[in-house]
Design a protein around this motif. Sequence first.
Motif, PDB file in Angstrom:
ATOM      1  N   ASN A 119      -1.174 -10.027  14.012  1.00  0.00           N
ATOM      2  CA  ASN A 119      -1.341 -10.042  12.341  1.00  0.00           C
ATOM      3  C   ASN A 119      -1.320 -11.530  12.022  1.00  0.00           C
ATOM      4  OD1 ASN A 119      -0.625  -9.993   9.930  1.00  0.00           O
ATOM      5  ND2 ASN A 119       1.323  -8.456  10.216  1.00  0.00           N
ATOM      6  N   ARG A 120      -0.639 -12.634  12.890  1.00  0.00           N
ATOM      7  CA  ARG A 120      -0.557 -13.824  12.283  1.00  0.00           C
ATOM      8  C   ARG A 120      -2.173 -14.313  12.617  1.00  0.00           C
ATOM      9  NH1 ARG A 120       4.301 -13.977  15.015  1.00  0.00           N
ATOM     10  NH2 ARG A 120       3.335 -14.532  17.129  1.00  0.00           N
ATOM     11  N   ASP A 121      -2.858 -13.810  13.702  1.00  0.00           N
ATOM     12  CA  ASP A 121      -4.079 -14.313  13.963  1.00  0.00           C
ATOM     13  C   ASP A 121      -5.265 -13.963  12.631  1.00  0.00           C
ATOM     14  OD1 ASP A 121      -3.418 -15.547  16.105  1.00  0.00           O
ATOM     15  OD2 ASP A 121      -4.247 -14.150  17.706  1.00  0.00           O
ATOM     16  N   LEU A 122      -5.019 -12.738  12.296  1.00  0.00           N
ATOM     17  CA  LEU A 122      -5.947 -12.039  11.334  1.00  0.00           C
ATOM     18  C   LEU A 122      -5.643 -12.824  10.015  1.00  0.00           C
ATOM     19  CD1 LEU A 122      -6.438  -8.452  12.323  1.00  0.00           C
ATOM     20  CD2 LEU A 122      -7.838 -10.110  12.478  1.00  0.00           C
ATOM     21  N   SER A 123      -4.199 -13.083   9.775  1.00  0.00           N
ATOM     22  CA  SER A 123      -3.885 -13.715   8.519  1.00  0.00           C
ATOM     23  C   SER A 123      -4.548 -15.000   8.205  1.00  0.00           C
ATOM     24  CB  SER A 123      -2.418 -13.781   8.461  1.00  0.00           C
ATOM     25  OG  SER A 123      -1.716 -12.445   8.253  1.00  0.00           O
ATOM     26  N   PHE A 124      -4.266 -15.797   9.458  1.00  0.00           N
ATOM     27  CA  PHE A 124      -4.870 -17.180   9.524  1.00  0.00           C
ATOM     28  C   PHE A 124      -6.577 -16.999   9.128  1.00  0.00           C
ATOM     29  CE2 PHE A 124      -7.069 -20.408  11.767  1.00  0.00           C
ATOM     30  CZ  PHE A 124      -6.496 -21.739  11.003  1.00  0.00           C
ATOM     31  N   LEU A 125      -7.190 -16.014   9.922  1.00  0.00           N
ATOM     32  CA  LEU A 125      -8.623 -16.099   9.863  1.00  0.00           C
ATOM     33  C   LEU A 125      -9.156 -15.604   8.359  1.00  0.00           C
ATOM     34  CD1 LEU A 125     -11.051 -16.060  11.206  1.00  0.00           C
ATOM     35  CD2 LEU A 125     -10.890 -13.755  11.925  1.00  0.00           C
ATOM     36  N   LEU A 126      -8.312 -14.522   7.904  1.00  0.00           N
ATOM     37  CA  LEU A 126      -8.525 -14.041   6.475  1.00  0.00           C
ATOM     38  C   LEU A 126      -8.201 -15.201   5.475  1.00  0.00           C
ATOM     39  CD1 LEU A 126      -9.546 -11.575   4.553  1.00  0.00           C
ATOM     40  CD2 LEU A 126      -6.958 -11.176   4.495  1.00  0.00           C
ATOM     41  N   GLU A 127      -7.398 -16.281   5.646  1.00  0.00           N
ATOM     42  CA  GLU A 127      -7.254 -17.132   4.683  1.00  0.00           C
ATOM     43  C   GLU A 127      -8.396 -18.172   4.775  1.00  0.00           C
ATOM     44  OE1 GLU A 127      -5.258 -19.350   1.849  1.00  0.00           O
ATOM     45  OE2 GLU A 127      -4.233 -17.473   2.870  1.00  0.00           O
ATOM     46  N   GLN A 128      -9.179 -18.129   5.771  1.00  0.00           N
ATOM     47  CA  GLN A 128     -10.327 -19.057   6.131  1.00  0.00           C
ATOM     48  C   GLN A 128     -11.125 -18.518   4.849  1.00  0.00           C
ATOM     49  OE1 GLN A 128      -9.560 -22.006   7.583  1.00  0.00           O
ATOM     50  NE2 GLN A 128      -7.547 -20.865   8.167  1.00  0.00           N
ATOM     51  N   HIS A 129     -11.191 -17.217   4.361  1.00  0.00           N
ATOM     52  CA  HIS A 129     -12.419 -16.653   3.749  1.00  0.00           C
ATOM     53  C   HIS A 129     -11.983 -16.512   2.503  1.00  0.00           C
ATOM     54  CE1 HIS A 129     -14.895 -15.918   7.111  1.00  0.00           C
ATOM     55  NE2 HIS A 129     -13.923 -15.674   7.959  1.00  0.00           N
ATOM     56  N   VAL A 130     -10.730 -17.120   2.045  1.00  0.00           N
ATOM     57  CA  VAL A 130     -10.041 -16.765   0.652  1.00  0.00           C
ATOM     58  C   VAL A 130     -10.727 -17.982  -0.146  1.00  0.00           C
ATOM     59  CG1 VAL A 130      -8.100 -16.857  -0.791  1.00  0.00           C
ATOM     60  CG2 VAL A 130      -7.668 -15.832   1.467  1.00  0.00           C
ATOM     61  N   GLN A 131     -11.273 -17.604  -1.308  1.00  0.00           N
ATOM     62  CA  GLN A 131     -11.785 -18.556  -2.399  1.00  0.00           C
ATOM     63  C   GLN A 131     -10.884 -18.398  -3.781  1.00  0.00           C
ATOM     64  OE1 GLN A 131     -16.039 -17.219  -2.215  1.00  0.00           O
ATOM     65  NE2 GLN A 131     -16.378 -19.384  -1.787  1.00  0.00           N
ATOM     66  N   ARG A 132     -10.463 -19.257  -3.986  1.00  0.00           N
ATOM     67  CA  ARG A 132      -9.557 -19.284  -5.234  1.00  0.00           C
ATOM     68  C   ARG A 132     -10.478 -19.046  -6.416  1.00  0.00           C
ATOM     69  NH1 ARG A 132      -5.694 -18.362  -2.382  1.00  0.00           N
ATOM     70  NH2 ARG A 132      -4.722 -20.034  -1.277  1.00  0.00           N
ATOM     71  N   GLY A 133     -10.082 -18.735  -7.563  1.00  0.00           N
ATOM     72  CA  GLY A 133     -10.720 -18.385  -8.818  1.00  0.00           C
ATOM     73  C   GLY A 133     -11.167 -17.177  -9.019  1.00  0.00           C
ATOM     74  N   THR A 134     -11.818 -16.758 -10.066  1.00  0.00           N
ATOM     75  CA  THR A 134     -12.496 -15.572 -10.485  1.00  0.00           C
ATOM     76  C   THR A 134     -13.679 -15.560  -9.700  1.00  0.00           C
ATOM     77  OG1 THR A 134     -11.440 -15.670 -12.580  1.00  0.00           O
ATOM     78  CG2 THR A 134     -13.136 -14.181 -12.273  1.00  0.00           C
ATOM     79  N   LEU A 135     -13.710 -14.537  -8.814  1.00  0.00           N
ATOM     80  CA  LEU A 135     -15.228 -14.112  -8.068  1.00  0.00           C
ATOM     81  C   LEU A 135     -15.495 -12.988  -8.473  1.00  0.00           C
ATOM     82  CD1 LEU A 135     -13.689 -15.090  -4.556  1.00  0.00           C
ATOM     83  CD2 LEU A 135     -15.129 -16.726  -5.994  1.00  0.00           C
TER      84      LEU A 135
END
Length: 170
Positions: A119-135
Amino acid sequence: MFDDCLARFMGINRTDARCMDIIERHGRVTAGQLASDSGLTTGAVTVVIDRLEAIGYVVRERDPADRRKVWIKITQLAGDLSDRLFSHFQLIGPAMLARFTPDQLAAIIEFLEVGSQINRDLSFLLEQHVQRGTLSAETRMINARAFQRDAGVKMKAIVAALENGGKLED
């Protein structure tokens, strides 16, 4: 479900409840530590602390050794509420544990630890794909595909480690 209901009972939202849990587990935290442990920005943590302080669940205390440092602590009120709302675990916990052998408990603990690490690994990985703002939905789909690809690589490595009896790395 219990966490959702608990937050409503306490008159707070899930983020506030999660932050209270973090504070309670540590005994006391700085705002920076709370931000780091919760994944919130320091600005968002300040708002959470303000809300929790206003309702009487946390207090800010200056560190006597370093007046620049401020500790966030759970109040007696919040501690008393927590004791009452979680006291059932003191009754049911030992009865649940008694149903399992030490080897079974060790296997359950290992399963939970591995699941938590994944869960921690996937959360860290998903965070790398988060883009802020309206998408746009299309951009989110592109990001989801990139995450899926990267997560697939990570999961294959985890599966290989598990199949070979190895430990997962933090």
